[in-house]
Design an enzyme around this catalytic site. Sequence first.
Site, short mmCIF file in Angstrom:
data_model
loop_
_atom_site.label_atom_id
_atom_site.label_comp_id
_atom_site.label_asym_id
_atom_site.label_seq_id
_atom_site.Cartn_x
_atom_site.Cartn_y
_atom_site.Cartn_z
N ASP A 91 35.74 44.01 44.12
CA ASP A 91 35.74 45.43 44.46
C ASP A 91 34.53 46.07 43.80
O ASP A 91 34.17 45.73 42.68
CB ASP A 91 37.05 46.11 44.07
CG ASP A 91 37.40 45.94 42.60
OD1 ASP A 91 36.95 46.77 41.79
OD2 ASP A 91 38.14 44.99 42.25
N ASP A 180 43.83 53.96 45.28
CA ASP A 180 43.63 53.60 43.88
C ASP A 180 44.27 54.69 43.03
O ASP A 180 43.72 55.77 42.85
CB ASP A 180 42.13 53.51 43.60
CG ASP A 180 41.80 53.18 42.14
OD1 ASP A 180 42.72 53.16 41.31
OD2 ASP A 180 40.61 52.99 41.84
N GLU A 182 45.88 55.29 39.38
CA GLU A 182 45.93 54.71 38.05
C GLU A 182 45.79 55.83 37.03
O GLU A 182 45.73 57.01 37.38
CB GLU A 182 44.82 53.69 37.89
CG GLU A 182 43.42 54.27 38.15
CD GLU A 182 42.31 53.24 37.96
OE1 GLU A 182 42.00 52.94 36.79
OE2 GLU A 182 41.76 52.76 38.98
#
Length: 300
Positions: A91, A180, A182
Amino acid sequence: MLFHRSLTTRTRLRAAAVGALFSALAALLVTTPTAASAAEPAGNPAPARVGDLRPGQAFMGAGTMIHEGAAAADDAMVIPLDSSGGVQGIDVSHWQGAINWTSVRNAGIQFAWMKATEGTSYKDSSFNSNYVGAYNAGVIRGAYHFALPNASSGATQANYFASNGGAWSRDNLTLPGVLDIESNPYGATCYGLSQTAMRSWITDFYNTYKSRTSRDIVIYTSPSWWNTCTGSWSGMAAKSPLWVAHWTSAGSPTLPGGFSVWTVWQYTSSGSVSGVSGGVDRDKFNGSRDRLLALANNTA
């Protein structure tokens, strides 16, 4: 999935996350990021440490490094898995600079997700070149959105993502988009949201992305963040493939509460691969290439 992330720089950032000395590694910072687009903070040099990130500069794993540090790994210096093991991927974001995608593919990398957007106003300056370059090299590619749940509703960010690189097409080389979600690299771990509010935010994002693309969003997260900020919520396990961040040389990752299986595993934040100047996150798909293509083509 850093600041033009060389291997030494990634190691330096990990050291910063766990409180190691900065001075011994200061000379190892090699470059500054590529020129920023109008949607990114203009003219910002590479921060001296991961905690100095400014809005728009986040990358996959940034918040995990800041808030979890070594807790995301079995040890401070993770030994990457054998690159020949399983279906391998990476990534990336603009911190990697220019990437030779043909070399990446020749090195055995079969898939890659790249940062497209963050929040509601930032688009990664290298996204267009990465997205096209990976496709032309035969790398199965996809886009990810760095979520800022305190900036707007989930629907607003899902629409921004889908309109700025996060769309999907059945072309045999495009993976569904990634949320994403987090630890907050700019502030409070859970973005100031309660567990109930965070669950609602994720559901809002999921529903909007699904309506825009027909695909289930892939969720990238760490076990610690998910357990803390959603209360080990099982509500997405039957809908979203899990991409788990657990930097370890062990044979399998720890899973967030509520999930029983992983689809993608980010097993190190300090890997390397031919075609990328320096360090890069390394990932592994849980299955064969045929299953990866089934995920890309929505036939899984």
